[in-house]
Design an enzyme around this catalytic site. Structure first.
Site, PDB file in Angstrom:
ATOM      1  N   GLU A   1     -47.555 -66.475  23.445  1.00  0.00           N
ATOM      2  CA  GLU A   1     -48.547 -66.145  22.418  1.00  0.00           C
ATOM      3  C   GLU A   1     -49.133 -67.415  21.803  1.00  0.00           C
ATOM      4  O   GLU A   1     -48.507 -68.440  21.751  1.00  0.00           O
ATOM      5  CB  GLU A   1     -47.889 -65.301  21.322  1.00  0.00           C
ATOM      6  CG  GLU A   1     -46.544 -65.862  20.888  1.00  0.00           C
ATOM      7  CD  GLU A   1     -45.970 -65.204  19.656  1.00  0.00           C
ATOM      8  OE1 GLU A   1     -46.693 -64.495  18.947  1.00  0.00           O
ATOM      9  OE2 GLU A   1     -44.779 -65.416  19.406  1.00  0.00           O
TER      10      GLU A   1
ATOM     11  N   ASP B   1     -44.052 -58.310  11.996  1.00  0.00           N
ATOM     12  CA  ASP B   1     -43.962 -59.402  12.968  1.00  0.00           C
ATOM     13  C   ASP B   1     -43.877 -60.716  12.183  1.00  0.00           C
ATOM     14  O   ASP B   1     -44.109 -60.767  10.977  1.00  0.00           O
ATOM     15  CB  ASP B   1     -45.161 -59.375  13.933  1.00  0.00           C
ATOM     16  CG  ASP B   1     -44.860 -60.106  15.244  1.00  0.00           C
ATOM     17  OD1 ASP B   1     -43.860 -60.843  15.310  1.00  0.00           O
ATOM     18  OD2 ASP B   1     -45.637 -59.937  16.206  1.00  0.00           O
TER      19      ASP B   1
HETATM   20  C1  BGC Z   1     -40.858 -68.622  17.291  1.00  0.00           C
HETATM   21  C2  BGC Z   1     -41.285 -67.351  17.989  1.00  0.00           C
HETATM   22  C3  BGC Z   1     -42.355 -66.725  17.180  1.00  0.00           C
HETATM   23  C4  BGC Z   1     -43.472 -67.699  16.885  1.00  0.00           C
HETATM   24  C5  BGC Z   1     -44.533 -67.081  16.041  1.00  0.00           C
HETATM   25  C6  BGC Z   1     -42.029 -69.519  17.074  1.00  0.00           C
HETATM   26  O1  BGC Z   1     -41.657 -70.692  16.458  1.00  0.00           O
HETATM   27  O2  BGC Z   1     -39.879 -69.255  18.039  1.00  0.00           O
HETATM   28  O3  BGC Z   1     -40.235 -66.468  18.164  1.00  0.00           O
HETATM   29  O4  BGC Z   1     -42.831 -65.616  17.864  1.00  0.00           O
HETATM   30  O5  BGC Z   1     -43.001 -68.879  16.318  1.00  0.00           O
HETATM   31  O6  BGC Z   1     -45.454 -67.974  15.559  1.00  0.00           O
HETATM   32  C1  BGC Z   2     -44.189 -62.031  18.362  1.00  0.00           C
HETATM   33  C2  BGC Z   2     -43.255 -60.871  18.584  1.00  0.00           C
HETATM   34  C3  BGC Z   2     -41.823 -61.340  18.525  1.00  0.00           C
HETATM   35  C4  BGC Z   2     -41.562 -62.090  17.244  1.00  0.00           C
HETATM   36  C5  BGC Z   2     -40.168 -62.649  17.143  1.00  0.00           C
HETATM   37  C6  BGC Z   2     -43.813 -62.831  17.162  1.00  0.00           C
HETATM   38  O1  BGC Z   2     -44.608 -63.971  17.019  1.00  0.00           O
HETATM   39  O2  BGC Z   2     -45.504 -61.532  18.211  1.00  0.00           O
HETATM   40  O3  BGC Z   2     -43.531 -60.243  19.796  1.00  0.00           O
HETATM   41  O4  BGC Z   2     -40.972 -60.243  18.645  1.00  0.00           O
HETATM   42  O5  BGC Z   2     -42.463 -63.162  17.140  1.00  0.00           O
HETATM   43  O6  BGC Z   2     -39.986 -63.725  17.977  1.00  0.00           O
END
Ligand code: BGC
Ligand code: BGC
Length: 653
Positions: free
Chosen positions: A518, A318
């Site tokens: 998230e 990830d």
């Molecule tokens: C990205 C996401 C990613 C996240 C993780 C963001 O800047 O756009 O795709 O999951 O950072 O920290």
């Molecule tokens: C998220 C994933 C996601 C990845 C790419 C991560 O931060 O946990 O679910 O697929 O980013 O965007």
């Protein structure tokens, strides 16, 4: 040792689980079923990979194992560093342009593909694989069909529709030339304070198990048939392995304190049917298991996943998840590769990690055999996905086909999913279903707000900063109400703050959580009124004016809403329905001849709390006193006796 308990608690399961119930011949007695890949070993294919590997330099192999983000790499660099994969993160678009067209996405896919096939600077031609988070439809692309988030799909209890949603998502992704979807999330979510609760289908393994294989089949096509990974399908990802939904306190990226038996019996349950359906990739989870980061866990990633569970695809890390392993940084992490991560998602620091990984192999810190195994797995998936034959993205059958993106028949399926996902929690005096020829006040900041009704992972990462104009072809919940009511001589007034001039017959108030994803979405308590007193005040105001109030609650999880329930005549949990908001009016209103149009069929896939801190709260708890249990959901045949005297504890009076 209570293998028996596992068998009883998860008694009515698919075949794979029976393996779990049989006395284990393994002396470690670790509860994991013993599985074999649903795709038989293909000796010719393996030989082909062997010959490819023999022609690859270490640099090219490590390049295959590296996945930068499109903002941080150019096509020339894809060629020069023999990059195996790219991703677009949430809110990242070709050239950084939010309003990129399907043609723009496709042009970038072509450029990256061409670079991967260009051998002018040496190396072998190996097609790149591009991954994206199409987690509720192709949600990074303007105009795509967006389905309810998984929590709403969980309430449908409809595996057939899940497969159809997977199929449609794959097709819309295929139009943009992207090969791989980072979905489905198979989290079994135990503490609803987690900001990713809505990405999970349920708190209970039952639904996750029923859906996992069907979603994989929808995305990838049926294993063993010609449709498997054909031009209409994309590679799927079972994520996040494992235990993401079980962190202590619901903390994102936190620590899962489960026993191994709980890990198998609860958190891993979606993976077994996913593998049966041929899931080709697994994403390692950010969480720890009993203090050990999953990205650095060789027991679970290698011994269990690739050994006992027979997984023969590849493990993607990830987003900088490797950098969270103790002793690692985003730029360097031998531990993750050694533990079993085959491809590292390293958005920005890819040059450094390539250099460091090469050095670690040369120094003998990472065995070359581990690198060969990782690259073999990546090539196996690329070959199975037909990437060596599919040709340039723009030359593929559905490429650039605008008529498929947000197609009316796709939107009709999403609208059906919206109808089936709605859960009726209260319906005092049978207020619902409503006649169409009423004077309807439509209030609340969610009523005419497609961004709010779609939640996180919607065009932008957190789902914020979108307006209705960013959703061509979509319908807000208000738009659906307006269409239903005006078709039958009724009248609507939209009023965000609930004010009005003439007394309406009924008010529909659409309110709830603002979008989050998230990291940003974690909560301290489940109380909604504590931070959203204006919504409650509006409901109470309308009630005091003798107006029957229908609450439509938008949320990524159950929230403690006793006061809002008390102030509502009827209350609908609508989750995060996505672009087809008209599905709400389909159920709330009678048809044009006054009959029930669509009844409520949705049932809670999460237990609903009766106190702000009543979490974790899950079916099967030894003390289980939810306000509404798992499986609850009224229909138009039920008489409701909820009344308006639920304890309001800490809400403002
Ligand atoms: C990205 C996401 C990613 C996240 C993780 C963001 O800047 O756009 O795709 O999951 O950072 O920290
Ligand atoms: C998220 C994933 C996601 C990845 C790419 C991560 O931060 O946990 O679910 O697929 O980013 O965007």
């Amino acid at each position: 040792m209570s293998i028996h308990r596992t068998c009883m608690a998860f008694g009515s399961l698919a075949l794979v689980l029976l393996a779990n119930c049989a006395p284990s011949s393994d002396s470690s007695d670790n509860h994991w079923p013993e599985l074999t890949s649903s795709i038989p070993v293909d000796a010719d294919l393996e030989e082909h990979i062997t010959s490819l590997l023999a022609q690859m330099s270490l640099e090219q192999k490590i390049g295959q194992m590296t996945q930068p983000e499109i903002q941080y790499i150019t096509p020339d660099e894809v060629r020069d560093y023999h990059i195996g994969s790219v991703l677009n993160g949430g809110g990242s678009f070709p050239g950084g342009a939010k309003y990129s067209s399907v043609a723009d996405w496709l042009a970038l896919a072509d450029a990256i593909y061409d670079a991967s096939m260009d051998t002018s600077t040496g190396g072998l031609a190996i097609p790149v694989i591009w991954g994206t988070d199409a987690v509720h439809g192709h949600n990074n692309v303007i105009g795509a069909t967006l389905f309810p988030h998984n929590i709403g799909l969980g309430a449908m209890r409809n595996p057939d529709l899940i497969e159809r949603i997977g199929e449609i998502t794959a097709l819309e992704v295929a139009t943009t030339g992207i090969d791989w979807d980072f979905a489905p999330t198979l989290a079994v979510v135990r503490d609803d304070r987690w900001g990713r609760t809505y990405e999970g289908y349920s708190e209970d393994p039952e639904i996750v198990r029923d859906y996992a294989g069907r979603m994989i089949t929808g995305l990838q096509g049926q294993v063993g048939t010609g449709q498997f990974l054909d031009a209409s399908r994309v590679v799927a990802t079972a994520k996040h392995f494992v235990g993401d939904g079980g962190t202590d306190g619901g903390v994102d990226r936190g620590d899962n304190l489960s026993t191994e038996q709980q890990l198998v019996g609860i958190h891993a349950q979606g993976y077994f049917p996913a593998f049966e359906a041929g899931a080709q990739t697994v994403m390692a989870s950010f969480n720890s298991w009993n203090g050990q980061k999953m990205h650095g866990n060789p027991y679970l990633l290698t011994e269990i996943l690739k050994g006992r569970l027979g997984f023969d695809g590849f493990v993607i890390g990830d987003w900088n998840g490797h950098g969270e392993v103790p002793g690692c940084t985003n730029e360097s992490c031998a531990q993750a590769v050694i533990a079993g991560v085959d491809m590292i998602m390293v958005p920005e620091d890819w040059k450094a990690i390539i250099e460091n990984t090469i050095a670690q192999v040369r120094a003998g810190e990472i065995a070359e055999s581990r690198v060969d195994d990782a690259v073999r797995r990546i090539l196996r998936v690329k070959i199975r996905a037909g990437l060596f034959e599919k040709g340039r993205p723009s030359s593929r059958p559905h490429a650039g086909d605008m008529s498929l993106v947000g197609a009316p028949e796709h939107r009709a399926v999403a609208r059906e999913a919206v109808r089936q996902s709605l859960v009726l929690l209260k319906n005092d005096g049978g207020l619902l279903p409503l006649a169409r020829d009423l004077d309807v006040l439509v209030a609340g900041d969610g009523a005419d707000n497609i961004g709010k009704q779609s939640g996180g992972w919607t065009i932008s990462w957190q789902g914020t900063e979108n307006t209705n104009a960013d959703f061509p072809g979509a319908a807000s919940i208000f738009a659906g109400i307006e269409a239903a009511v005006s078709s039958a001589g009724g009248h609507t007034t939209i009023s965000e703050d609930g004010s009005f001039t003439g007394q309406p017959d009924v008010a529909i108030v659409v309110f709830g959580e603002n979008p989050y994803a998230e990291m940003m979405g974690d909560l301290e308590t489940l109380s909604f009124c504590a931070e959203n007193s204006e919504s409650l005040a509006m409901l109470r105001q309308l009630k005091s004016q003798d107006i029957p109030v229908v609450s439509v609650f938008l949320s990524g999880r159950p929230r403690w809403v006793n006061a809002e329930l008390n102030a509502s005549t009827a209350f609908v949990a609508a989750w995060l329905p996505g672009t087809e908001g008209a599905g709400v009016a389909d159920v709330l209103f009678r048809d044009t001849v006054g009959q029930v149009n669509h009844d409520f069929t949705g049932k809670l896939s999460f237990s609903w709390p009766n106190a702000p801190m009543q979490t974790p709260l899950n079916r099967g708890d030894s003390i289980y006193e939810p306000l509404f249990p798992y499986g609850f959901g009224l229909t138009y045949n039920d008489t409701d006796s909820l009344g308006d005297d639920l304890p309001e504890l800490e809400c403002p009076s």
